[in-house]
Structure formats: structure tokens, C-alpha cells
Design a protein around this motif. Structure first.
Motif, PDB file in Angstrom:
ATOM      1  N   ASP A  35     -51.627 -44.363  38.560  1.00 28.07           N
ATOM      2  CA  ASP A  35     -50.982 -43.149  38.082  1.00 28.07           C
ATOM      3  C   ASP A  35     -52.061 -42.148  37.749  1.00 28.07           C
ATOM      4  O   ASP A  35     -52.969 -42.422  36.955  1.00 28.07           O
ATOM      5  N   THR A  36     -52.026 -40.942  38.351  1.00 25.54           N
ATOM      6  CA  THR A  36     -53.059 -39.921  38.138  1.00 25.54           C
ATOM      7  C   THR A  36     -52.965 -39.304  36.760  1.00 25.54           C
ATOM      8  O   THR A  36     -53.926 -38.689  36.297  1.00 25.54           O
ATOM      9  N   ASN A  37     -51.861 -39.439  36.082  1.00 24.46           N
ATOM     10  CA  ASN A  37     -51.724 -38.857  34.746  1.00 24.46           C
ATOM     11  C   ASN A  37     -52.203 -39.811  33.669  1.00 24.46           C
ATOM     12  O   ASN A  37     -52.943 -39.462  32.763  1.00 24.46           O
ATOM     13  N   THR A  38     -51.778 -41.079  33.778  1.00 21.71           N
ATOM     14  CA  THR A  38     -52.098 -42.055  32.744  1.00 21.71           C
ATOM     15  C   THR A  38     -53.199 -42.996  33.156  1.00 21.71           C
ATOM     16  O   THR A  38     -53.791 -43.667  32.328  1.00 21.71           O
ATOM     17  N   GLY A  39     -53.439 -43.125  34.465  1.00 25.03           N
ATOM     18  CA  GLY A  39     -54.478 -44.055  34.927  1.00 25.03           C
ATOM     19  C   GLY A  39     -53.971 -45.448  35.083  1.00 25.03           C
ATOM     20  O   GLY A  39     -54.733 -46.338  35.435  1.00 25.03           O
ATOM     21  N   ILE A 115     -55.182 -47.232  32.152  1.00 32.06           N
ATOM     22  CA  ILE A 115     -56.491 -46.566  32.280  1.00 32.06           C
ATOM     23  C   ILE A 115     -56.281 -45.127  31.870  1.00 32.06           C
ATOM     24  O   ILE A 115     -55.502 -44.410  32.508  1.00 32.06           O
ATOM     25  N   PRO A 116     -56.939 -44.678  30.835  1.00 30.28           N
ATOM     26  CA  PRO A 116     -56.774 -43.287  30.397  1.00 30.28           C
ATOM     27  C   PRO A 116     -57.268 -42.343  31.473  1.00 30.28           C
ATOM     28  O   PRO A 116     -58.181 -42.639  32.239  1.00 30.28           O
ATOM     29  N   GLU A 117     -56.681 -41.169  31.522  1.00 31.62           N
ATOM     30  CA  GLU A 117     -57.003 -40.172  32.515  1.00 31.62           C
ATOM     31  C   GLU A 117     -58.105 -39.262  31.967  1.00 31.62           C
ATOM     32  O   GLU A 117     -58.020 -38.773  30.828  1.00 31.62           O
ATOM     33  N   VAL A 118     -59.192 -39.065  32.778  1.00 28.19           N
ATOM     34  CA  VAL A 118     -60.304 -38.207  32.358  1.00 28.19           C
ATOM     35  C   VAL A 118     -59.891 -36.757  32.494  1.00 28.19           C
ATOM     36  O   VAL A 118     -58.916 -36.430  33.163  1.00 28.19           O
ATOM     37  N   VAL A 119     -60.727 -35.869  31.903  1.00 21.63           N
ATOM     38  CA  VAL A 119     -60.356 -34.457  31.832  1.00 21.63           C
ATOM     39  C   VAL A 119     -60.346 -33.802  33.209  1.00 21.63           C
ATOM     40  O   VAL A 119     -59.446 -33.046  33.561  1.00 21.63           O
ATOM     41  N   ASP A 120     -61.419 -34.122  34.009  1.00 21.29           N
ATOM     42  CA  ASP A 120     -61.490 -33.460  35.311  1.00 21.29           C
ATOM     43  C   ASP A 120     -60.331 -33.853  36.228  1.00 21.29           C
ATOM     44  O   ASP A 120     -59.742 -33.021  36.931  1.00 21.29           O
ATOM     45  N   ASP A 121     -59.960 -35.181  36.214  1.00 16.78           N
ATOM     46  CA  ASP A 121     -58.811 -35.597  37.020  1.00 16.78           C
ATOM     47  C   ASP A 121     -57.523 -34.947  36.530  1.00 16.78           C
ATOM     48  O   ASP A 121     -56.639 -34.570  37.315  1.00 16.78           O
ATOM     49  N   PHE A 122     -57.435 -34.823  35.225  1.00 19.60           N
ATOM     50  CA  PHE A 122     -56.236 -34.213  34.662  1.00 19.60           C
ATOM     51  C   PHE A 122     -56.099 -32.763  35.111  1.00 19.60           C
ATOM     52  O   PHE A 122     -55.018 -32.306  35.510  1.00 19.60           O
ATOM     53  N   LEU A 123     -57.280 -32.027  35.081  1.00 20.03           N
ATOM     54  CA  LEU A 123     -57.235 -30.633  35.499  1.00 20.03           C
ATOM     55  C   LEU A 123     -56.923 -30.508  36.990  1.00 20.03           C
ATOM     56  O   LEU A 123     -56.175 -29.630  37.425  1.00 20.03           O
ATOM     57  N   ARG A 124     -57.579 -31.377  37.782  1.00 19.11           N
ATOM     58  CA  ARG A 124     -57.302 -31.312  39.214  1.00 19.11           C
ATOM     59  C   ARG A 124     -55.806 -31.554  39.517  1.00 19.11           C
ATOM     60  O   ARG A 124     -55.170 -30.818  40.284  1.00 19.11           O
ATOM     61  N   LEU A 152     -73.916 -30.907  32.419  1.00 20.59           N
ATOM     62  CA  LEU A 152     -72.637 -31.271  31.796  1.00 20.59           C
ATOM     63  C   LEU A 152     -72.876 -32.350  30.767  1.00 20.59           C
ATOM     64  O   LEU A 152     -73.473 -33.393  31.055  1.00 20.59           O
ATOM     65  N   ASN A 153     -72.463 -32.090  29.553  1.00 20.73           N
ATOM     66  CA  ASN A 153     -72.635 -33.037  28.459  1.00 20.73           C
ATOM     67  C   ASN A 153     -71.507 -34.053  28.509  1.00 20.73           C
ATOM     68  O   ASN A 153     -70.316 -33.702  28.550  1.00 20.73           O
ATOM     69  N   GLU A 154     -71.923 -35.318  28.501  1.00 17.35           N
ATOM     70  CA  GLU A 154     -70.907 -36.376  28.609  1.00 17.35           C
ATOM     71  C   GLU A 154     -70.036 -36.458  27.371  1.00 17.35           C
ATOM     72  O   GLU A 154     -68.903 -36.929  27.430  1.00 17.35           O
ATOM     73  N   GLU A 155     -70.582 -35.979  26.235  1.00 17.72           N
ATOM     74  CA  GLU A 155     -69.752 -36.031  25.035  1.00 17.72           C
ATOM     75  C   GLU A 155     -68.619 -35.011  25.082  1.00 17.72           C
ATOM     76  O   GLU A 155     -67.571 -35.213  24.475  1.00 17.72           O
ATOM     77  N   GLN A 156     -68.939 -33.884  25.795  1.00 21.18           N
ATOM     78  CA  GLN A 156     -67.884 -32.872  25.911  1.00 21.18           C
ATOM     79  C   GLN A 156     -66.794 -33.273  26.905  1.00 21.18           C
ATOM     80  O   GLN A 156     -65.693 -32.780  26.844  1.00 21.18           O
ATOM     81  N   VAL A 157     -67.216 -34.122  27.848  1.00 19.66           N
ATOM     82  CA  VAL A 157     -66.246 -34.597  28.841  1.00 19.66           C
ATOM     83  C   VAL A 157     -65.686 -35.935  28.371  1.00 19.66           C
ATOM     84  O   VAL A 157     -66.362 -36.961  28.454  1.00 19.66           O
ATOM     85  N   GLY A 158     -64.510 -35.887  27.915  1.00 22.00           N
ATOM     86  CA  GLY A 158     -63.889 -37.122  27.420  1.00 22.00           C
ATOM     87  C   GLY A 158     -62.632 -37.470  28.198  1.00 22.00           C
ATOM     88  O   GLY A 158     -62.461 -37.095  29.349  1.00 22.00           O
ATOM     89  N   ILE A 159     -61.807 -38.158  27.511  1.00 22.64           N
ATOM     90  CA  ILE A 159     -60.547 -38.621  28.095  1.00 22.64           C
ATOM     91  C   ILE A 159     -59.400 -37.849  27.458  1.00 22.64           C
ATOM     92  O   ILE A 159     -59.415 -37.592  26.251  1.00 22.64           O
ATOM     93  N   ASP A 162     -53.742 -39.779  25.076  1.00 14.26           N
ATOM     94  CA  ASP A 162     -52.468 -40.290  25.589  1.00 14.26           C
ATOM     95  C   ASP A 162     -51.285 -39.536  25.000  1.00 14.26           C
ATOM     96  O   ASP A 162     -50.244 -39.376  25.669  1.00 14.26           O
ATOM     97  N   ALA A 163     -51.448 -39.054  23.803  1.00 16.62           N
ATOM     98  CA  ALA A 163     -50.338 -38.325  23.184  1.00 16.62           C
ATOM     99  C   ALA A 163     -50.040 -37.043  23.945  1.00 16.62           C
ATOM    100  O   ALA A 163     -48.880 -36.679  24.172  1.00 16.62           O
ATOM    101  N   TYR A 164     -51.081 -36.353  24.386  1.00 18.87           N
ATOM    102  CA  TYR A 164     -50.859 -35.120  25.138  1.00 18.87           C
ATOM    103  C   TYR A 164     -50.190 -35.418  26.483  1.00 18.87           C
ATOM    104  O   TYR A 164     -49.254 -34.747  26.889  1.00 18.87           O
TER     105      TYR A 164
END
Length: 656
Positions: A35-39, A115-124, A152-159, A162-164
Motif C-alpha cells: 500500500d503506497t499510503n500506509t506501506g 510499513i510506514p509511508e515516507v514523506v517523499d513517497d507520500f508527496l509523490r 538533505l537532512n535525514e532528520e528532516q525527512v521522516g515518516i 499514521d494518524a495523518y
């Protein structure tokens, strides 16, 4: 730790279709099994990809060192499988065979359920869902450029929490639920309108039912009241009916006596006229001859008294016989062999043998089937009775006529000569000859002593339906489909007159016994009485609504019975030309009607296979069952003891 991270990134690029040395990037819309949203891993399904072009300069300043991943034999591409479809097919086959991509990468561990969805996949995925492809191109260009340069800072790129993600899913479900709610609300509104309409219809039908029930109850009460009122009239009606029957019987007796007296009076007038003529001849011879005849003075006295007799008859309302107007005496024959019509006395000498109404008032006789004859192989069309003996003649569609002895049913004679079906027959008054008609438009006269046809009369343009002999035996009348009736002279063997006036087929013809009156009925729904001497129509009868099939005189000659193709039987008063009784025996056609010798009962040949007996006094109808097909002809014997019926089944039934 670094080795583990690089390995995971490499696997992710393999899934996403990204390679460091390629100039194109393959971004998934949905990954098979994930699932691309939840992983979370899902069941394998068809994947959708799009291909975008990314340019990487060869002299990039990126100092990032890539670790080469060894190629597994199981993942190696064979020749012919270097296309993207083959790679994805191999990936899906491996996923289906092993169970999950995670098991193939980390064997020995449990399957990852989420599997939680990362930010970049979520945006795509969000941009792809929204169809913002240009924005997606800009985002990926800038994103990978920052990743390659390490900005790109890895701390800024998170997951993505799940609530959102869950809120987005719930928002989608909420929108779906709202749409369903609107649909249900609209359906409920329509159902409510239908319910209101049905309630109104129910109320309307209930009111209508109550009104009909009230009308029904009121009609029931009126019917009960009318029955009670009718019951009070039954004794008076019974008394009036008895008086009417007695008066009618007395009227018939008086009519018979009057007709007999008129006949005797006319006979006396004829004898007086002849005597006066002889006396006048003798007087002209001289006085000697007059003196030699002592009876001359007596005849003169009778002649003188005849004027007084005429005056007396006129005072009584009886017209004396005018010899100057007697067409039978004054008419001159146009052919040397032409016969002369007899005087129209209208007195039947056989009336004295007719049984009147029984003393107990019973009119309707009870008949039983005594014998049956298989007379013909085809339908029996007509029956005729011998004038003196119990012998009957029958005609049929098989081109034959036969004679039968009654009541035994012995076959006496068979005649063959017509080239088509036979429709009618009639006995000569002396019983020595028989006339037949048929579909060949010819009228044939057969002599029993010679055993052959002695005369063939031709003149009709179409089929002939019936024939009838005059009581003197010198004339024969025939009716035809050509709308005419012809009167034939048997001595001169020619047509004396053609009766024209009907506008359709003439279906039956018959002479009034001992009279020159001729009765016809036609498919134009009318009956007519003709004077055979002049060929003129004397009276017309109107009243039938359908084609009239047959008509017959009663024995006294004061009534006529007729039947039509709808089963209506009518009794006519010949003096007033009005209907006296109408009896409905339909809806099947009535083919022939015959008077009982007493004149109180009619026998009707019906097309439904029944012989129906009609009581003219009470209009009561009874049926005789025996034929298997339509009944075509019925006749009574001379005394009314036997009834013969012929039908389309080829049978002749004798009822007694």
C-alpha cells in the motif's frame, strides 16, 4: 549500520525502478503487494508506472560513492528479458511464490504487517492522485538533486504519521459515506412520494369499494322487493294466460269454420254461375226450349236470389267472388301447353285430420330416439315427406338422393344424376315424382315408375337451394343464390315467371297448401309472400337482424315461422305481417324450422348438433341430443307422431 542502509536504499530503488547509471526514472503509482499510503503489504495486483526523463551530467561534482550490489542468479535477466515488463513479471512471480518481498530480503524474520509511508513517497502519491504531473517533475528533480548532493537532512525527512494517513483515509470514507447518504436520502424521498401516492390510491379504492357495496346492497333490496311484487302478479298472470289460451283456441276454431264456410260459399257461387250460363243459353234458343225445360224458371229464381245473397255477404263483411276480376279465368295462356292456375280457395282438406290442442293444455310432446340410419357418406342437406305414405326422401352432398321407409328405415330407392351437391327436394302432390335441386344450378324431376329423371329445368345463374310443388302438381317453384325465385310450368316445361325483389340469396321457397301464394326468405334478412299467378310481391316481413335461412307456413296457413343465422326463431301473423313470438335458440345458426301438425310446436335444426323444440305458447325450448354434427333438416310426419332429423354427420335420426 551503513551497509544495512545502503542495501535498503538499493532495494527501494529496484522497486521504484531507479538506477544510478540510467537517464530515466520509473515512478510507481502503486506497488504490487504494498500500500503506497500506509506501506502495508497487500495482495499482488497490476502495477501502473510512468516513465520520466532525468538528465545527469557526466562531470557531476557529486563525490558520492556507490557500492556495487552483486547480481543474484535468481534476479539475473536472461536474454530477451531486459524490458520492464519482464522484470515486473519476474518480481510478481517471486512475490507470489515466496509470499512477500520482505521474506526474500530478510529470510528467517516474520512478515511485516505494516510499513510506514515516507514523506517523499507520500508527496509523490498525492501529486499523482491529483494529476499534478508538472509539479511532480519539479519535485523529483529538486529532491534527487538534493539527495545526490547530500544537502538533505535525514532528520528532516521522516515518516508520515499514521494518524495523518488514517485521517486521509477516513476523510475519503467520509466523503463516500456522505455520497451514499445523499443517494439514500434521495431514494427515501422518492419512496416517500410513492408511499403517499399509494395511500391516496388506496383511500380512493376504499371509498369506491364502499360506494359499490352500498349500491349492491340497495340493488339487492330492490330485487327482493321486485320479486315479492312479481310474486303477487303470478295468480293474475296465470288466469290471464288461461283465458288467452282459451280465446286463441276458440279463435282458431272460428277461423277454421269461417274458412270452410267461405269455401262452400265459393263452390255454390261457381255452381250458380254455371247454371245461370246454361239457363241464358237455353233462353236464347226460344220459348219452346224454355218450356221444354221446367227447371229453367227455378234456375232463374236462383239467379235472382244470388244478388240478394251477395248483399247479405257484404252486410256480413264477406266480399263475394267477382268473376270479372278472376285472373285465373281471364288470363290468356302465352303458350299452347301452359297450365292454368287453379282457383285460390285456401282450403286444406287435410285440416280436419289435424289434432288440436289436447284437453289438458299440454303442448310440448316428449320425443325419444327410436332408430338411426347411416344414410349418406356426406352431410344430409334436406328431408322431404311423401304426401300420403310414411316415406321420406333425403338429399346429400354426395350427389345422391335416397328414399326410406318409415319407421323401420328401409332404403327403397337411390337416384344419381346431379353433377354437384344436392340442396333440397320436394314430393309431387300425388307422390309419383320427386324434384331435386343442387349446386349445378339445375332443377330435376324424377319419375318413380320409370326410375329415371324425366325433366331438367335450367335457367338459374347460380346454385339452387330448394323447391316446392304447387298443390295442383302442375307448377314447381325453385329458389337460387342468384337472388331470384322461378315458377316452372311442368306441362310446357318452361319458366312462367321470375320473382325478383330480394337483394341477396333466396334460401327457401314454399307454396301455401291449396293456394297460389308463395313464401320466400332471403339472406337480405327479409321474408316475402308472392302471387304465383302474376309474379308480384304481395307482402314483406321485416324484423330479422341476420340472414334468414328458412321459412315455413303453418298447417292452417295463418302463421309463418322463420329462423336466421343467429339462432332467432320468429312467428309471424300473416294477416298483420307482424311478429307474434320471438324465441332465441342461438348463438349457433338455425338451419330449418318445421311446424308440428297441431301448429303449437316448432322443430328447429340447429348448427350446434341439437334438435330444438319450441313451445309457441310459453316460448319454452327443449333439446334433443343425438347428432354428432350440425343438424341441417327436420320434418314431422302427417300426424306428428314421428320427427325426422338429418345432419352433417350423414345420419338420419327418427324420434317418436
Amino acid at each position: 549500520m551503513t551497509e544495512s542502509r545502503v542495501t535498503c536504499v538499493t532495494v527501494h530503488w529496484l522497486i521504484c525502478g531507479v538506477h544510478s547509471n540510467s537517464k530515466h526514472t520509473l515512478t510507481p503509482i502503486a506497488v504490487d503487494g504494498m500500500d503506497t499510503n500506509t506501506g502495508a503489504l497487500q495482495e499482488p495486483m497490476d502495477c501502473l508506472y510512468y516513465l520520466e526523463k532525468v538528465s545527469l551530467p557526466e562531470d557531476s561534482e557529486d563525490d558520492y560513492e556507490f557500492e556495487e550490489v552483486p547480481i543474484d542468479d535468481e534476479w539475473s535477466l536472461t536474454e530477451g528479458e531486459e524490458d520492464l515488463g519482464a522484470v515486473m513479471k519476474a518480481l510478481c512471480d517471486r512475490t507470489n511464490g515466496i509470499g512477500a518481498v520482505t521474506e526474500s530480503i530478510t529470510p528467517g524474520k516474520q512478515q511485516i504487517s505494516h510499513i510506514p509511508e515516507v514523506v517523499d513517497d507520500f508527496l509523490r502519491n498525492s501529486l499523482v492522485r491529483m494529476g499534478m504531473h508538472k509539479t511532480l517533475d519539479c519535485f523529483q528533480t529538486e529532491w534527487y538533486e538534493m539527495v545526490y548532493k547530500g544537502h538533505l537532512n535525514e532528520e528532516q525527512v521522516g515518516i508520515v504519521p499514521d494518524a495523518y494517513t488514517q485521517n486521509l483515509l477516513l476523510d475519503n470514507e467520509l466523503q463516500n459515506v456522505r455520497r451514499e447518504r445523499d443517494d439514500y436520502r434521495e431514494a427515501a424521498f422518492k419512496a416517500g412520494e410513492a408511499l403517499v401516492r399509494l395511500r391516496k390510491e388506496r383511500d380512493f379504492h376504499c371509498l369506491h369499494h364502499k360506494r359499490v357495496a352500498q349500491e349492491k346492497n340497495r340493488l339487492i333490496e330492490d330485487l327482493k322487493r321486485l320479486k315479492k311484487h312479481y310474486a303477487s302478479y303470478e295468480p293474475a298472470m296465470r288466469t290471464l294466460t288461461d283465458k288467452y289460451q282459451a280465446a286463441l283456441k276458440q279463435k282458431m276454431l272460428i277461423s277454421l269454420e269461417r274458412d270452410r264456410a267461405l269455401g262452400q260459399l265459393q263452390g255454390l257461387e261457381v255452381s250458380l254461375h254455371n247454371t245461370a250460363a246454361r239457363g241464358a243459353d237455353r233462353l236464347s234458343a226460344g220459348p219452346r226450349s224454355a218450356s221444354r225445360e221446367p227447371g229453367l224458371l227455378q234456375s232463374e229464381g236462383r239467379l235472382k236470389g244470388s244478388a240478394g245473397e251477395d248483399t247479405r255477404l257484404q252486410a256480413e263483411g264477406i266480399a263475394p267472388h267477382d268473376w270479372a276480376k278472376d285472373t285465373a279465368k281471364s288470363s290468356l295462356s302465352k303458350h299452347p301447353k301452359d297450365s292454368e292456375f287453379p282457383a285460390d280457395t285456401r282450403i286444406d282438406p287435410h285440416l280436419s285430420h289435424v289434432k288440436l290442442l289436447p284437453a289438458d293444455g299440454s303442448r310440448m310432446p316428449v320425443f325419444h330416439l327410436t332408430s338411426s340410419l347411416k344414410a349418406h357418406s356426406l352431410p344430409v342437406s334436406c328431408l322431404a315427406l311423401h304426401p300420403q305414405k310414411l316415406i321420406a326422401a333425403s338429399t346429400s352432398d354426395d350427389h345422391l338422393w335416397k328414399m326410406w321407409g318409415l319407421p323401420g328405415g328401409e332404403e327403397l330407392m337411390t337416384g344419381e344424376g346431379h353433377s354437384d351437391w344436392l340442396s333440397g327436394c320436394s314430393f309431387h302432390p300425388d307422390g309419383s315424382r320427386l324434384a331435386t335441386t343442387g349446386g349445378d344450378a339445375a332443377v330435376k324431376v324424377w319419375d318413380f315408375s320409370l326410375g329415371r329423371c324425366v325433366l331438367t329445368l335450367e335457367g338459374h345463374a347460380h346454385a339452387t337451394w330448394g323447391c316446392s310443388f304447387h298443390s295442383c302438381g302442375d307448377f314447381l317453384a325453385s329458389c337460387s343464390m342468384d337472388n331470384t325465385c322461378k315458377v316452372w310450368d311442368l306441362h310446357s316445361q318452361r319458366c312462367r315467371s321470375t320473382l325478383r325483389g330480394h337483394t341477396d340469396s333466396v334460401n327457401s321457397v314454399g307454396f301455401l297448401p291449396f293456394s297460389n301464394m308463395l313464401l320466400t326468405c332471403s339472406a337480405d334478412k327479409t321474408l316475402a309472400i308472392w302471387d304465383a299467378r302474376t309474379g308480384l310481391r304481395v307482402q314483406m316481413f321485416y324484423g330479422h337482424l341476420h340472414s334468414c335461412n328458412h321459412a315455413s307456413f303453418s298447417s292452417p296457413g295463418n302463421a309463418v315461422a322463420s329462423c336466421d343465422s343467429y339462432g332467432e326463431v320468429k312467428l309471424w301473423d300473416i294477416r298483420k305481417a307482424t311478429v307474434v313470438v320471438t324465441v332465441y335458440t342461438g348463438p349457433h345458426p338455425s338451419n330449418q324450422v318445421a311446424f308440428n301438425p297441431s301448429g303449437w310446436t316448432l322443430a328447429v335444426a340447429s348448427n350446434d348438433g341439437l334438435v330444438k323444440l319450441v313451445d309457441l305458447g310459453s316460448s319454452q325450448v327443449t333439446s334433443l341430443v343425438g347428432h354428432e354434427d350440425a343438424v341441417q333438416s327436420v320434418i314431422y310426419d302427417h300426424k306428428g307422431e314421428y320427427l325426422l332429423s338429418g345432419g352433417s354427420d350423414g345420419m338420419i335420426h327418427i324420434w317418436s
